[in-house]
Design a protein around this motif. Structure first.
Motif, PDB file in Angstrom:
ATOM      1  N   THR A 513       0.837  -1.208   0.000  1.00 39.18           N
ATOM      2  CA  THR A 513       0.000   0.000   0.000  1.00 39.18           C
ATOM      3  C   THR A 513       0.868   1.252   0.000  1.00 39.18           C
ATOM      4  O   THR A 513       0.627   2.191  -0.765  1.00 39.18           O
ATOM      5  CB  THR A 513      -0.919   0.014   1.244  1.00 39.18           C
ATOM      6  OG1 THR A 513      -1.736  -1.159   1.245  1.00 39.18           O
ATOM      7  CG2 THR A 513      -1.810   1.241   1.251  1.00 39.18           C
ATOM      8  N   ALA A 514       1.881   1.268   0.859  1.00 37.83           N
ATOM      9  CA  ALA A 514       2.773   2.431   0.938  1.00 37.83           C
ATOM     10  C   ALA A 514       3.462   2.685  -0.403  1.00 37.83           C
ATOM     11  O   ALA A 514       3.641   3.852  -0.801  1.00 37.83           O
ATOM     12  CB  ALA A 514       3.808   2.220   2.038  1.00 37.83           C
ATOM     13  N   GLN A 515       3.825   1.605  -1.099  1.00 38.59           N
ATOM     14  CA  GLN A 515       4.498   1.746  -2.390  1.00 38.59           C
ATOM     15  C   GLN A 515       3.585   2.340  -3.461  1.00 38.59           C
ATOM     16  O   GLN A 515       4.053   2.956  -4.424  1.00 38.59           O
ATOM     17  CB  GLN A 515       5.017   0.372  -2.858  1.00 38.59           C
ATOM     18  CG  GLN A 515       6.135  -0.205  -2.016  1.00 38.59           C
ATOM     19  CD  GLN A 515       7.406   0.630  -2.050  1.00 38.59           C
ATOM     20  OE1 GLN A 515       7.792   1.147  -3.095  1.00 38.59           O
ATOM     21  NE2 GLN A 515       8.044   0.772  -0.905  1.00 38.59           N
ATOM     22  N   LYS A 516       2.293   2.161  -3.302  1.00 38.76           N
ATOM     23  CA  LYS A 516       1.322   2.662  -4.302  1.00 38.76           C
ATOM     24  C   LYS A 516       0.968   4.133  -4.104  1.00 38.76           C
ATOM     25  O   LYS A 516       0.273   4.713  -4.941  1.00 38.76           O
ATOM     26  CB  LYS A 516       0.026   1.828  -4.221  1.00 38.76           C
ATOM     27  CG  LYS A 516       0.179   0.370  -4.618  1.00 38.76           C
ATOM     28  CD  LYS A 516      -1.142  -0.356  -4.400  1.00 38.76           C
ATOM     29  CE  LYS A 516      -1.032  -1.846  -4.673  1.00 38.76           C
ATOM     30  NZ  LYS A 516      -2.296  -2.565  -4.356  1.00 38.76           N
ATOM     31  N   MET A 517       1.414   4.725  -2.999  1.00 40.36           N
ATOM     32  CA  MET A 517       1.039   6.098  -2.676  1.00 40.36           C
ATOM     33  C   MET A 517       2.123   7.070  -3.143  1.00 40.36           C
ATOM     34  O   MET A 517       3.248   7.037  -2.657  1.00 40.36           O
ATOM     35  CB  MET A 517       0.798   6.234  -1.166  1.00 40.36           C
ATOM     36  CG  MET A 517      -0.377   5.403  -0.676  1.00 40.36           C
ATOM     37  SD  MET A 517      -0.480   5.259   1.142  1.00 40.36           S
ATOM     38  CE  MET A 517      -0.782   6.970   1.601  1.00 40.36           C
ATOM     39  N   SER A 518       1.779   7.923  -4.103  1.00 38.89           N
ATOM     40  CA  SER A 518       2.729   8.914  -4.633  1.00 38.89           C
ATOM     41  C   SER A 518       2.584  10.212  -3.855  1.00 38.89           C
ATOM     42  O   SER A 518       1.501  10.808  -3.817  1.00 38.89           O
ATOM     43  CB  SER A 518       2.448   9.168  -6.121  1.00 38.89           C
ATOM     44  OG  SER A 518       2.587   7.983  -6.865  1.00 38.89           O
ATOM     45  N   TYR A 519       3.681  10.657  -3.253  1.00 34.29           N
ATOM     46  CA  TYR A 519       3.642  11.841  -2.392  1.00 34.29           C
ATOM     47  C   TYR A 519       3.887  13.115  -3.200  1.00 34.29           C
ATOM     48  O   TYR A 519       4.773  13.163  -4.061  1.00 34.29           O
ATOM     49  CB  TYR A 519       4.700  11.715  -1.300  1.00 34.29           C
ATOM     50  CG  TYR A 519       4.793  12.914  -0.397  1.00 34.29           C
ATOM     51  CD1 TYR A 519       3.768  13.211   0.497  1.00 34.29           C
ATOM     52  CD2 TYR A 519       5.890  13.773  -0.450  1.00 34.29           C
ATOM     53  CE1 TYR A 519       3.847  14.315   1.331  1.00 34.29           C
ATOM     54  CE2 TYR A 519       5.984  14.882   0.384  1.00 34.29           C
ATOM     55  CZ  TYR A 519       4.957  15.151   1.264  1.00 34.29           C
ATOM     56  OH  TYR A 519       5.021  16.254   2.078  1.00 34.29           O
ATOM     57  N   VAL A 520       3.106  14.145  -2.915  1.00 30.57           N
ATOM     58  CA  VAL A 520       3.266  15.452  -3.554  1.00 30.57           C
ATOM     59  C   VAL A 520       3.644  16.469  -2.474  1.00 30.57           C
ATOM     60  O   VAL A 520       2.901  16.650  -1.510  1.00 30.57           O
ATOM     61  CB  VAL A 520       1.956  15.901  -4.260  1.00 30.57           C
ATOM     62  CG1 VAL A 520       2.140  17.273  -4.887  1.00 30.57           C
ATOM     63  CG2 VAL A 520       1.528  14.875  -5.307  1.00 30.57           C
ATOM     64  N   GLU A 521       4.783  17.118  -2.627  1.00 25.94           N
ATOM     65  CA  GLU A 521       5.222  18.150  -1.688  1.00 25.94           C
ATOM     66  C   GLU A 521       4.617  19.491  -2.120  1.00 25.94           C
ATOM     67  O   GLU A 521       5.054  20.100  -3.093  1.00 25.94           O
ATOM     68  CB  GLU A 521       6.754  18.226  -1.653  1.00 25.94           C
ATOM     69  CG  GLU A 521       7.320  19.307  -0.742  1.00 25.94           C
ATOM     70  CD  GLU A 521       6.760  19.259   0.669  1.00 25.94           C
ATOM     71  OE1 GLU A 521       6.202  20.279   1.104  1.00 25.94           O
ATOM     72  OE2 GLU A 521       6.883  18.200   1.323  1.00 25.94           O
ATOM     73  N   LEU A 522       3.595  19.924  -1.401  1.00 20.87           N
ATOM     74  CA  LEU A 522       2.845  21.121  -1.797  1.00 20.87           C
ATOM     75  C   LEU A 522       3.722  22.367  -1.840  1.00 20.87           C
ATOM     76  O   LEU A 522       3.576  23.215  -2.726  1.00 20.87           O
ATOM     77  CB  LEU A 522       1.671  21.350  -0.841  1.00 20.87           C
ATOM     78  CG  LEU A 522       0.582  20.268  -0.813  1.00 20.87           C
ATOM     79  CD1 LEU A 522      -0.495  20.640   0.200  1.00 20.87           C
ATOM     80  CD2 LEU A 522      -0.033  20.079  -2.190  1.00 20.87           C
ATOM     81  N   SER A 523       4.624  22.507  -0.865  1.00 20.36           N
ATOM     82  CA  SER A 523       5.431  23.727  -0.791  1.00 20.36           C
ATOM     83  C   SER A 523       6.372  23.890  -1.976  1.00 20.36           C
ATOM     84  O   SER A 523       6.887  24.987  -2.230  1.00 20.36           O
ATOM     85  CB  SER A 523       6.232  23.755   0.513  1.00 20.36           C
ATOM     86  OG  SER A 523       7.142  22.674   0.560  1.00 20.36           O
ATOM     87  N   SER A 524       6.605  22.801  -2.732  1.00 25.82           N
ATOM     88  CA  SER A 524       7.498  22.883  -3.896  1.00 25.82           C
ATOM     89  C   SER A 524       6.770  23.324  -5.162  1.00 25.82           C
ATOM     90  O   SER A 524       7.400  23.569  -6.193  1.00 25.82           O
ATOM     91  CB  SER A 524       8.173  21.521  -4.144  1.00 25.82           C
ATOM     92  OG  SER A 524       7.211  20.568  -4.568  1.00 25.82           O
TER      93      SER A 524
END
Length: 538
Positions: A513-524
């Motif tokens: 599950t963790a591998q399927k979650m793509s993180y987006v850094e909003l401040s960037s």
């Protein structure tokens, strides 16, 4: 006046704890070294005014600081009230703690939205699943052979004495050589005690417990394991680990079976942790062919969107205001907190937790109050109060006024137990709401849909399950969509931890599950600031 090598003795009341301190040391640091828990909502930044102490007959304090003069009322200063994050101790004396950290009376979410059905066959003994939140901790005792959750216990995370949010805890744990171990043992010691309580009341020995499963945000997992989270506190916000290998419980001071181990659910990023992974897996978000939005509004706010085709996630700093920090009369959801505000027959009504006299505003009451005042035109879309001098609405004109400093504020309660909502409070909520709105907006863009195409909005955590949906939608904390699509899903982090403890197969699945979650850094995002300013309007 700096800290010197001269040792002095301070007695903290009402617990009568004697502590050695260095002359010139901050009262807050002397207290934490001695295990005295003083509220530190802003983590010692000197902005909340909620770490109050008073000198006893023998006054150990250095003179009042400028910060204290600005934050304390003339009445408090007259009575000898000080702020522990500012006041230095310079001689022997007694300190009475006014803002004590207490677990009793707090409203803590323990329940699940579904039953645990995935039990591994041929399992024996007992295990404990733990949801470690920034503010609260819930421990669940599972009889692995009997396939049932036999007990649960919850308490305020004792680390709140070192700061209300993860940024404060990162700063504290990095502040001095012994700080990391101190903040770790404060938590693990309390967990060990509560695990013992559950064992005793269920007629078993702690030695019968062979496994502990942890779900927590990334910073809390680091602090629990005794690993410095310092790298998470600055760009690129990278944790020291995403998945910690299993280790012996005794290594962190938890006394269960001699061979008993601790397992930790994996993290995704510095600010999207195992608690969210556990929730996503428990809700089967990664396995269902529909777009769902999971919003966990807590001390930190995490957002996940997607389904079996893929998921995106982000984190926003929404929690401090909604947990009481930086709100003049803000407090956690405990006895005496206003948790609901309504207008009945033209009269403002405030409901408190426990039905006691109002002491302050918790997050749900704060959102209710602002939504109501927006609907009635007392607050405009930009977040500005009506000027008291111009208000002609008989329902509010006697309640609207100004503080000693001239700030507009509105009296929510009666004058016997005054609780005010101030203009500054509204600005703090706008910062929180703006961050959440940008997060949801960006998540929708990532999957290429409008909010109306969301199949379901899942509200996780205590705050999300206690807020009024209409109020939350009115201020912009959640998308303004068809209400039948919005559901409270209770403690998904605790549920995911229990499922992972009950079934090794489910625990392994959390890694997928963790591998399927793509993180987006909003401040960037190049236009983040522009988006944020726009989102602050109600």
């Amino acid at each position: 006046m700096g800290e010197t090598d001269e040792k002095i003795t301070i007695t903290f009341m009402p617990d009568n704890i004697r502590a050695e301190a260095h002359s010139g040391e901050l009262a807050a640091d002397a207290a934490s070294s001695a295990g005295v828990r003083i509220g530190r909502h802003c983590g010692g930044a000197g902005v909340c005014g909620k770490c109050r102490v008073m000198a006893g007959e023998e006054n150990p304090f250095a003179p009042l600081t400028k910060t204290e003069e600005n934050l304390l009322t003339p009445e408090e200063i007259e009575k000898g009230v000080r702020l522990s994050c500012c006041a230095k101790v310079i001689k022997n004396g007694t300190i009475h703690v006014v803002d004590r950290v207490k677990s009793a009376g707090h409203s803590i979410l323990e329940g699940f939205s579904r039953n645990i059905s995935e039990w591994a066959p041929d399992c024996g003994g007992y295990g404990v699943a733990v949801d470690i939140g920034t503010t609260t901790v819930v421990c669940y005792l599972l009889a692995l052979s009997g396939n049932e959750v036999v007990d649960r216990i919850s308490f305020l995370n004792p680390q709140v004495a070192f700061g209300d949010d993860v940024i404060s805890r990162i700063a504290y744990s990095s502040s001095q050589p012994e700080a990391l171990e101190r903040i770790q043992r404060t938590l693990t010691g309390e967990m060990d005690k509560n695990i013992g309580t559950m064992a005793k009341r269920n007629g078993i020995f702690k030695e019968d417990i062979t496994e502990i499963m942890i779900a927590a945000n990334t910073v809390m997992e680091h602090l629990f394991a005794g690993v410095s989270p310092k790298s998470i506190g600055h760009s690129p916000y990278m944790p020291e680990f995403f998945l910690m290998p299993p280790f012996k419980a005794s290594a962190v001071g938890i006394n269960i079976n001699e061979a008993g181990i601790v397992k930790m659910i994996p993290n995704v990023a510095g600010y999207v942790g195992a608690d969210i992974v556990a929730g996503v897996a428990a809700l089967d978000m990664d396995r269902q062919n529909k777009i769902r939005l999971l919003v966990d509004i807590g001390t930190n706010n995490e957002i996940v969107i997607g389904g079996s085709e893929g998921m995106f996630c982000c984190a926003t700093a929404a929690g401090p205001a909604l947990e009481g920090a930086r709100i003049q009369y803000g407090m956690r959801a405990s006895v005496g907190a206003i948790d609901k505000v309504t207008l009945e027959n033209g009269l403002l009504k405030c409901q408190t937790i426990g039905g006691e006299a109002p002491k302050g505003l918790c997050g749900s009451g704060l959102i209710d109050a602002i939504a109501l005042l927006l609907n009635e035109g007392i607050i405009n879309e930009s977040g500005r109060f009506e000027y008291p001098e111009k208000c002609r609405d008989e329902r509010f004109m006697t309640r609207l006024g100004r503080s000693e400093s001239g700030m507009v504020r509105l009296l929510l309660t009666d004058e016997e137990h005054p609780v005010y909502l101030t203009q500054k409070d509204i600005r703090e909520v706008q910062l929180a709401v703006g961050a959440v709105k940008v997060g949801v907006e960006v998540m929708l863009e990532q999957v290429g849909i409008t909010k109306d195409k969301i199949a379901e909005v899942c509200l996780a955590g205590a705050f999300g399950n206690n807020i009024d949906i209409e109020s939350a939608a009115r201020v912009g904390l959640i998308p303004d969509i068809e209400r039948s699509k919005i559901h409270g899903v209770k403690n998904t982090s605790g549920l995911g931890a229990c499922l992972s403890l009950a079934s090794e197969k489910f625990y392994e699945r959390t890694k997928e599950t963790a591998q399927k979650m793509s993180y987006v850094e909003l401040s960037s995002l190049p236009d983040f600031q522009k988006r944020f300013v726009k989102a602050m309007s109600f």
